[in-house]
Design a protein around this motif. Structure first.
Motif, PDB file in Angstrom:
ATOM      1  N   ILE A  36       0.841  -1.202   0.000  1.00 36.65           N
ATOM      2  CA  ILE A  36       0.000   0.000   0.000  1.00 36.65           C
ATOM      3  C   ILE A  36       0.879   1.256   0.000  1.00 36.65           C
ATOM      4  O   ILE A  36       0.607   2.219  -0.723  1.00 36.65           O
ATOM      5  CB  ILE A  36      -0.947  -0.020   1.212  1.00 36.65           C
ATOM      6  N   SER A  39       2.128   1.965  -3.372  1.00 41.02           N
ATOM      7  CA  SER A  39       1.119   2.493  -4.302  1.00 41.02           C
ATOM      8  C   SER A  39       0.998   4.005  -4.185  1.00 41.02           C
ATOM      9  O   SER A  39       0.721   4.684  -5.183  1.00 41.02           O
ATOM     10  CB  SER A  39      -0.238   1.837  -4.051  1.00 41.02           C
ATOM     11  N   MET A  65      -6.062  -3.079  -5.766  1.00 44.44           N
ATOM     12  CA  MET A  65      -6.526  -1.869  -5.075  1.00 44.44           C
ATOM     13  C   MET A  65      -8.006  -1.948  -4.755  1.00 44.44           C
ATOM     14  O   MET A  65      -8.443  -1.510  -3.687  1.00 44.44           O
ATOM     15  CB  MET A  65      -6.213  -0.642  -5.932  1.00 44.44           C
ATOM     16  N   TYR A  70      -9.826   0.582  -1.905  1.00 45.15           N
ATOM     17  CA  TYR A  70      -9.584   1.918  -2.439  1.00 45.15           C
ATOM     18  C   TYR A  70     -10.823   2.457  -3.153  1.00 45.15           C
ATOM     19  O   TYR A  70     -11.534   1.714  -3.834  1.00 45.15           O
ATOM     20  CB  TYR A  70      -8.463   1.895  -3.470  1.00 45.15           C
ATOM     21  N   GLY A  72     -11.760   5.574  -6.086  1.00 45.21           N
ATOM     22  CA  GLY A  72     -10.925   6.082  -7.157  1.00 45.21           C
ATOM     23  C   GLY A  72     -11.682   6.687  -8.315  1.00 45.21           C
ATOM     24  O   GLY A  72     -12.912   6.654  -8.377  1.00 45.21           O
ATOM     25  N   CYS A 267     -15.390   9.458  -3.425  1.00 51.42           N
ATOM     26  CA  CYS A 267     -14.320   8.464  -3.554  1.00 51.42           C
ATOM     27  C   CYS A 267     -13.586   8.276  -2.235  1.00 51.42           C
ATOM     28  O   CYS A 267     -13.000   7.213  -1.989  1.00 51.42           O
ATOM     29  CB  CYS A 267     -13.335   8.882  -4.644  1.00 51.42           C
ATOM     30  N   ARG A 268     -13.620   9.277  -1.394  1.00 52.20           N
ATOM     31  CA  ARG A 268     -12.952   9.161  -0.102  1.00 52.20           C
ATOM     32  C   ARG A 268     -13.673   8.187   0.817  1.00 52.20           C
ATOM     33  O   ARG A 268     -13.110   7.714   1.803  1.00 52.20           O
ATOM     34  CB  ARG A 268     -12.842  10.543   0.543  1.00 52.20           C
ATOM     35  N   ARG A 312     -11.185   6.096   2.841  1.00 53.73           N
ATOM     36  CA  ARG A 312     -10.354   5.102   2.178  1.00 53.73           C
ATOM     37  C   ARG A 312      -9.218   5.771   1.403  1.00 53.73           C
ATOM     38  O   ARG A 312      -9.310   6.935   1.028  1.00 53.73           O
ATOM     39  CB  ARG A 312     -11.192   4.299   1.176  1.00 53.73           C
ATOM     40  N   PRO A 313      -8.180   5.019   1.114  1.00 52.71           N
ATOM     41  CA  PRO A 313      -7.205   5.506   0.132  1.00 52.71           C
ATOM     42  C   PRO A 313      -7.896   5.615  -1.229  1.00 52.71           C
ATOM     43  O   PRO A 313      -8.945   4.999  -1.464  1.00 52.71           O
ATOM     44  CB  PRO A 313      -6.128   4.407   0.110  1.00 52.71           C
ATOM     45  N   THR A 314      -7.319   6.355  -2.122  1.00 52.76           N
ATOM     46  CA  THR A 314      -7.915   6.516  -3.447  1.00 52.76           C
ATOM     47  C   THR A 314      -6.846   6.336  -4.521  1.00 52.76           C
ATOM     48  O   THR A 314      -5.658   6.448  -4.252  1.00 52.76           O
ATOM     49  CB  THR A 314      -8.559   7.902  -3.612  1.00 52.76           C
ATOM     50  N   PHE A 315      -7.317   6.050  -5.739  1.00 48.57           N
ATOM     51  CA  PHE A 315      -6.405   5.942  -6.869  1.00 48.57           C
ATOM     52  C   PHE A 315      -6.940   6.779  -8.025  1.00 48.57           C
ATOM     53  O   PHE A 315      -8.140   6.980  -8.175  1.00 48.57           O
ATOM     54  CB  PHE A 315      -6.218   4.487  -7.312  1.00 48.57           C
ATOM     55  N   TYR A 340      -2.692  10.106   0.626  1.00 50.55           N
ATOM     56  CA  TYR A 340      -3.148   8.727   0.432  1.00 50.55           C
ATOM     57  C   TYR A 340      -3.790   8.517  -0.936  1.00 50.55           C
ATOM     58  O   TYR A 340      -4.834   7.897  -1.067  1.00 50.55           O
ATOM     59  CB  TYR A 340      -4.092   8.311   1.557  1.00 50.55           C
TER      60      TYR A 340
END
Length: 516
Positions: A36, A39, A65, A70, A72, A267-268, A312-315, A340
């Motif tokens: 993680i 990433s 992911m 994640y 995103g 997305c968060r 959450r993490p995001t992409f 993140y």
């Protein structure tokens, strides 16, 4: 891993929870996890058409992911990429987190209204709204910049937009592109000093009266409508209407300028926004739409300093990144790691990235952007510049090369002698008693030969040391690209700055990804 188990509402931010950043998303070899934390340092995937970059490393990272929870944003180039992501979310048990933005779905996002109502500091400031819109418009041009002679008109168009939005805001009118355009095209004017004039039924006149905001009224009635300004105003208004034109036409107007039932901030909490306006099909319309939401999404992600409970993490995933990349990405990726965000950009060649940058500065800007991607995955490629870039990224070292020689020799000689000699003699003896006599004689003969033969082998071995690429550029032309011929395996060379992979003991690792 189950659905959203890594980052759930009870989880503390990764920086406060031991092991989260080191949690392996995928293993590039038996002893080499990609985590993680890795990433968040961003990933650049490059390979020519048919190299397997999307179905190889791209697919593996996407599923990893999603399974880790994640959220995103996915920007697309081809229509099959849209449905591929629908299948990814289904495979990861995340179908309910999908927000597919397209003319055939109900999702809508009024980006102007959002800019006033978004969370975080700076919300509701009209100048920020205008700057965001102008940045999006500038990013549509190659290198993210208009020609120098257009800068005056662009700057004045920004001022016009600012005062138009201020009028709508103070009047309590809906902040939409349609209302803004109607207001600006019904603004007052003064032709040949005949005095201030509003068009019949002017929406601008009504809004200014409802707003009762003297600075805005003064701009339109004193500066905009001053005598002799009609030609300049016509140029400024034409500049703005040209910039805003895509947002006054469907599908962009319907999707991004009417109502709102999702925002980038979703997305968060784990939403995955897939923009179903692929640039190959929708061309400039699709590109404008994706650049708009990309910019606003990037700003939204940078507004958080840590993962609050439930976040959450995001992409940010960009297919065929050269079509949507611009110099603004540099500043985003410089800061994204601490927020993140994991960036994943896919493209066919390094040259494609260079071509999207400002003319005359394309290599500097392109290399500055690529430097932000700590992980680089190189698939099969025949582009000379890309393969040299890959070799130089991995770097050089002292390489020992074996050398030797082999020799064989033979010789042959022959010689001899031959001699023939003969001697003879006779003698007679007689005795007095009987007259007897005797005869005697002899011959001699000799002959001789001699020869010799010889040969030999001579072999020597040694080593030479030279400063050379750890991975030669021509190697990238031979990597397997998947399909049945390669038993559905895709080869690549993975590089990670500052990382020594356990299997190779180097900063690069030969990797095989499964397509199925």
């Amino acid at each position: 891993m189950g659905h959203l188990t890594l980052f759930n509402r009870q989880s503390a931010p990764p920086s406060r929870q031991d092991g989260n950043l080191s949690y392996p998303l995928i293993h590039l070899s038996k002893h080499d996890p990609w985590t993680i934390g890795d990433s968040f340092e961003h990933t650049f995937i490059v390979g020519e058409t048919g190299s397997g970059k999307t179905t190889g490393s791209g697919q593996n990272l996407a599923l990893a992911m999603l399974r880790a929870g994640y959220g995103g944003l996915v920007l697309t180039h081809k229509s099959d990429e849209v449905w591929r992501w629908v299948s990814y979310l289904k495979a990861a048990g995340r179908s309910r987190d999908l927000i597919l933005v397209s003319p055939d779905t109900p999702w809508r996002f009024n980006f102007l209204d959002y800019s006033y109502s978004r969370p975080g500091q700076g919300s509701g400031l009209t100048q920020n709204v205008v700057s965001g819109f102008m940045n999006v418009m500038e990013s549509r041009h190659r290198g993210g910049q208009r020609q120098t002679q257009e800068q005056f008109w662009s700057e004045y168009a920004g001022r016009l937009m600012f005062h138009g939005l201020e009028a709508l805001r103070h009047a309590g009118e809906p902040i939409t592109m349609d209302n803004l355009m109607t207001l600006l095209t019904t603004a007052p004017y003064d032709v040949r000093g005949k005095g201030l004039t509003y068009p019949p039924g002017s929406y601008c006149e009504q809004v200014l009266r409802w707003a009762n905001h003297p600075p805005t009224t003064q701009f339109f009635e004193n500066e905009w409508a001053k005598p002799g300004a009609e030609k300049q105003n016509a140029g400024v208004l034409a500049t703005f209407t040209g910039m805003a034109h895509p947002f006054t036409q469907d599908p962009i107007n319907e999707l991004f300028c009417t109502t709102t039932n999702f925002t980038p901030d979703d997305c968060r909490q784990g939403a995955v926004i897939v923009v179903g306006l692929p640039t190959l099909d929708y061309e400039e319309v699709g590109r404008t739409a994706q650049l708009t939401i990309k910019y606003l999404w990037q700003r939204a992600m940078l507004r958080r300093a840590f993962l609050s409970p439930g976040e959450r993490p995001t992409f940010l995933r960009v297919e065929e990144a050269q079509r949507l990349v611009n110099p603004l990405d540099n500043s985003f990726f410089d800061a994204a790691r601490s927020h993140y965000v994991a960036g994943v950009y896919l493209t066919q060649s390094v040259n494609a990235i260079y071509s999207a940058m400002t003319p005359g500065m394309h290599e500097q800007q392109g290399n500055a952007l690529l430097a932000n991607f700590s992980t680089k995955i190189f698939h099969r490629n025949s582009d000379v510049v890309t393969n040299r870039f890959a070799s130089e990224t991995i770097s050089k070292s002292i390489i020992r090369r074996r050398s030797g020689n082999f020799g064989y020799s033979t010789n042959y000689s022959t010689g001899g002698n031959k001699g023939l000699g003969r001697n003879a003699g006779w003698s007679v003896s007689e005795t007095p008693q009987g007259g007897n006599y005797s005869y005697s004689g002899g011959d001699s003969y000799s002959e001789g030969k001699s020869w010799s033969e010889g040969g030999g082998y001579n072999t020597t071995y040694g080593w030479q040391e030279a400063d050379d690429y750890l991975v030669r550029p021509e190697l990238f032309t031979h990597l397997a690209s998947g399909g049945w011929r390669s038993r559905w395996r895709v080869q690549a060379i993975a590089f990670k700055a500052g990382r020594h992979w356990r299997r190779t003991g180097q900063n690069f690792l030969d990797v095989s990804f499964r397509q199925r």
